[in-house]
Scaffold this active site. Sequence first.
Site, short mmCIF file in Angstrom:
data_model
loop_
_atom_site.label_atom_id
_atom_site.label_comp_id
_atom_site.label_asym_id
_atom_site.label_seq_id
_atom_site.Cartn_x
_atom_site.Cartn_y
_atom_site.Cartn_z
N GLN A 139 -55.41 30.70 37.83
CA GLN A 139 -55.65 31.52 36.68
C GLN A 139 -56.04 30.49 35.51
O GLN A 139 -55.49 29.44 35.27
CB GLN A 139 -54.00 31.88 36.17
N LYS B 135 -50.77 41.08 38.08
CA LYS B 135 -51.66 40.97 39.50
C LYS B 135 -50.36 40.89 40.46
O LYS B 135 -50.54 41.55 41.59
CB LYS B 135 -52.54 39.54 39.25
N ASP C 123 -61.94 35.39 43.68
CA ASP C 123 -62.48 35.44 42.22
C ASP C 123 -63.90 35.38 42.21
O ASP C 123 -64.59 35.78 41.08
CB ASP C 123 -61.99 34.58 41.36
#
Length: 318
Positions: free
Chosen positions: A97, A53, A120
Amino acid sequence: MAELIDGRAQADALNLRTAAAAVEFHQRGGDVPGLAVILVGEDPASDIYVRRKINQCRKVGIHSAEHRLPATTNQIELLRLIDSLNGDPSVHGILVQLPLPDGIDAALVLDRIAPAKDVDGFHPVNVGRLSTGTGGLVPCTPLGIMMLLDSVIDDYRGLNAVVIGKSNIVGKPVSLLLLEREARVTVTHIETRELSEITRKADIVVAAAGAPHLVRGYWIKPGAVVIDVGISRVANPDGTTKIVGDCATHELDHARAVTPVPGGVGPMTIACLLSNTVQAALQSLSQPDPPTNESDAKVVRSDCTPMKVGQGIATPVQ
Ligand code: NAD
């Protein structure tokens, strides 16, 4: 022969649009779109995902800041970090994460992220906006799935869409997005009986079960579009391993279009994360200062400008 929907090519195209949007952010008075990535503990798979990412951020003009915390980090320390990132105007997106180490309540942590920075799309405010069709930040994998579907389907109205899997990160949100396009949506899961009978009537199948080669050729009707979200590592006869999806793609020649694994949904997920980050940055230009704690966050939540999902960057609803 079914058309292969090329997720890598579509992710590259989306990244170009995201890079252009990052330039637009700068031209409109912003500095550089910023993404903060928090990684707690030493999970090797998470480490790989985070590195990927961060590398991609550079390519599209996003400044990324990595926050690596030891596995011994406690919940209060993590929440404090999120509070400080919520209040930092140079940070437009915050990503925690998953999975988090035992002892940390992931739901509580994700809820602490300011909805406007929740790239997200997991915060209940964004989930609520998705379920009411009023925009917000959409989870990356479902957003990428819809873009892949959009490349082969113009009009979803009345199409029979079957989603395999009902997780919060894939199955449920993609079902809502399909419903929003007025497809007739059936959500299935591990307890669904005679699943192949259901998929056999579908115009669209989205397989997100994490069950290698679950979907066989006879499960799919001729001309259907199949999106394979699954990622499983399986053993080869010689002892090596490979990545496979939920669909036996080699049996799907009669489908209209299918996504490969790898090279389908996976690349789109990261590209959508970058797109969401720049979109959040653009939105911040017309929003009040970000919140510094949970109670302040409520003020900004009500001020989130709804966004709709389009081809490419999600665009504010006028
Ligand atoms: P999950 O484990 O949270 O949910 C799986 C869902 O599938 C559950 O609802 C379960 O009931 C259902 N299911 C499992 N086995 C089934 C079966 N045999 N028949 C019918 N339903 C079944 O998983 P998830 O997080 O939604 O991820 C699903 C898959 O997608 C995994 O392989 C994951 O690695 C992959 N994934 C890929 C991406 C990507 O970017 N490509 C992103 C997220 C998840």
